[in-house]
Enzyme design. Structure first.
Site, mmCIF file in Angstrom:
data_model
loop_
_atom_site.group_PDB
_atom_site.id
_atom_site.type_symbol
_atom_site.label_atom_id
_atom_site.label_comp_id
_atom_site.label_asym_id
_atom_site.label_seq_id
_atom_site.Cartn_x
_atom_site.Cartn_y
_atom_site.Cartn_z
ATOM 1 N N GLY A 154 0.823 -1.198 0.000
ATOM 2 C CA GLY A 154 0.000 0.000 0.000
ATOM 3 C C GLY A 154 0.859 1.251 0.000
ATOM 4 O O GLY A 154 2.004 1.251 -0.472
ATOM 5 N N GLU B 153 5.633 -3.314 1.061
ATOM 6 C CA GLU B 153 5.795 -2.992 -0.361
ATOM 7 C C GLU B 153 4.972 -1.749 -0.610
ATOM 8 O O GLU B 153 3.738 -1.791 -0.608
ATOM 9 C CB GLU B 153 5.327 -4.177 -1.219
ATOM 10 C CG GLU B 153 5.776 -4.071 -2.682
ATOM 11 C CD GLU B 153 4.785 -3.336 -3.556
ATOM 12 O OE1 GLU B 153 5.088 -2.168 -3.903
ATOM 13 O OE2 GLU B 153 3.729 -3.888 -3.885
#
Length: 498
Positions: free
Chosen positions: A225, A247
């Protein structure tokens, strides 16, 4: 599995389908109308799930590796059987044209295939002398909390679930409240495949994610996100020294050298910039084109993008669907000169549609280059709504600035002048030149002569504020393990050597 209903949805908790006395729903981004009811899990549901996962972990972690592989293969086969229904769900909840929804299902199957084929981690002998043997092993972590974004709700979930389950962990997955349906339905489909409580899915309100991050019974959080949310997750997870993989967002650059075939590369760069209406974290957000071909490249790219149809997924010939949710749409939607083109579904009702935009050689310090502005509707420079500038660090919308370059050193200084470092692309007919430029881009993944195409077998890890840790590939499998070093001294307590 013939009795599966693809219009009803449940949480999967402790091996059973659970509803709730509180219900929510997603929104069809093509029509702005509510989708199917979906249960909102409570704090008690989370406690039940964590307790159940802790119990299930004992047996699942000791299940033979080959049996866990077989479970992933079976899950893949079930997904393949229901690929059409799952693609339709993704199209409804994400606004993706059918071809792109089908590609997401296929890519999810690729992840299951890849991890189902991965051999176990054998003990590694670090030292073996007459007196001492050092052995390194890798063990499962425990219960993994997987927090999934809305832009690729199925494939990004399975990219976490598959390696975590193969490594012997139990997983509690939280889908985005914007796109809960495909993940919940996948968990229901594979309910008979895994022992009870090994894989659980909880859809919840705004409290669920923070509660997962702080829960002492969850040993790892894997999150995809925004950078801003990733920082909050890391802070929350630190209270229990929880392992995290983050990530996060990017502002990836695509570098085009003067020796390319403009007609071919302009089309590929356009696809890399506007894939999924620009809602791809590794997509090219900045395009740097050598000055010798700049005008030709820009005109070619504009002509290509002008030929793409924007509309509802069920309309024929649609390439770009709507933005997925109203929050993103409101952040992305920026005042421009002229009226916004109206895009409606087949019933004439507007969704979260925005036309793609290409910005011609804006200044390097402009917001559209720095990655803090999202979209306009026409091929022109844009006006800014200051109230939304600081809401997102990177763009997830159909806009890309195209910039000119001439000197390689100056180019790389411009490319690397960003707080993020997720991905990038280099286009050149000269491999040495391409490799040289790629080596100097400060990002975790570089594509040469291809737009950004993440693969299950390729490790993905962002640099700078684009991530912490990494996942996917063989190396990503190890992210769901903890190391153990055993020192074996080859003598008895009486002193005699064995």
């Amino acid at each position: 599995m013939s009795n599966i209903n693809f219009s009803t949805f449940h949480n999967v908790i402790a091996g059973t389908l659970r509803s709730s006395n509180r219900l929510g729903h997603g929104i069809n981004p093509s029509t702005r109308k509510p989708l199917w009811p979906v249960p909102l899990s409570s704090s008690e549901d989370l406690e039940i799930a964590v307790t159940a996962a802790s119990t299930a972990f004992t047996s699942w972690s000791s299940t033979p590796w080959a049996q866990r592989q077989a479970s992933l293969k079976q899950a893949r086969d079930i997904l393949h059987t229901h690929r059409a229904e799952m693609a339709e769900i993704i199209s409804f909840e994400g606004g993706k044209p059918p071809l792109f929804a089908q590609l997401e299902v296929a890519h999810a199957m690729d992840f299951l295939d890849f991890y189902a084929s991965q051999p176990s981690f054998e003990p590694e002998i670090i030292q073996d002398t007459p007196d001492l043997r050092l052995t390194l092993t890798h063990e499962p972590l425990g219960t993994v909390g997987a927090i999934i974004p809305w832009n690729f709700p199925l494939v990004l979930a399975i990219g976490k679930l598959a390696p975590a389950l193969l490594a012997g962990n139990c997983v509690i997955a939280k889908p985005s409240p914007f796109t809960p349906y495909s993940l919940l339905k996948f968990a229901e489909l594979v309910l008979p495949v895994f022992p009870a409580s090994v894989l659980q899915t909880l859809h919840g309100d705004d409290a669920l994610g923070p509660n997962m991050c702080e829960h002492p019974g969850i040993t790892k959080i894997s999150f995809t996100g925004s950078t801003a949310t990733g920082k909050k997750i890391m802070a929350a997870a630190s209270k229990t020294l929880k392992d995290v993989t983050l990530e996060l967002g990017g502002n990836s650059a695509s570098v085009v050298c003067a020796d390319v075939d403009v007609g071919v590369v302009a089309r590929e760069v356009a696809l890399g910039s506007f894939f999924n209406s620009g809602q791809l974290c590794v997509a090219s957000k900045r395009v740097y084109v050598h000055q010798d071909i700049y005008e030709e490249f820009l005109c070619t790219m504009v002509d290509i993008v002008k030929g793409w149809k924007v509309g509802a997924p069920r309309e024929d010939g649609v390439i770009l669907g709507p933005l997925q949710n109203e929050m993103q749409y409101n952040v992305v939607r920026v005042c421009t000169w002229g009226e916004q083109p109206v895009v409606g579904d087949t019933n004439g009702e507007g969704g979260f549609f925005l036309h793609p935009a290409i910005v011609d050689n804006p200044p390097d310090d402009s917001l559209v280059v720095r990655g803090r502005l999202l979209v306009c509707h026409t091929l022109t420079l844009l006006l800014v709504l200051p109230s939304i500038m600081d809401k997102l660090m990177t763009s997830l919308g159909p806009i890309v600035p195209v910039l000119s370059w001439s000197n390689e050193d100056e180019l790389l200084a411009r490319v690397n002048d960003t707080s993020t470092g997720l991905g990038g692309a280099v286009w050149s007919a000269n491999e040495d030149r391409a490799q040289r430029i790629a080596a100097r881009i400060e990002a975790g993944t570089i594509w040469i002569n291809s737009f950004e195409k993440p693969l299950p077998q390729a490790y993905l890890a962002g640099h700078k504020e684009s991530g912490f840790g990494g996942e996917w590939g063989r190396k990503g499998l190890m992210a769901y393990c903890k190391p153990k070093m055993v020192h074996y001294y080859k003598c008895t307590v009486s002193g005699s050597r064995l």
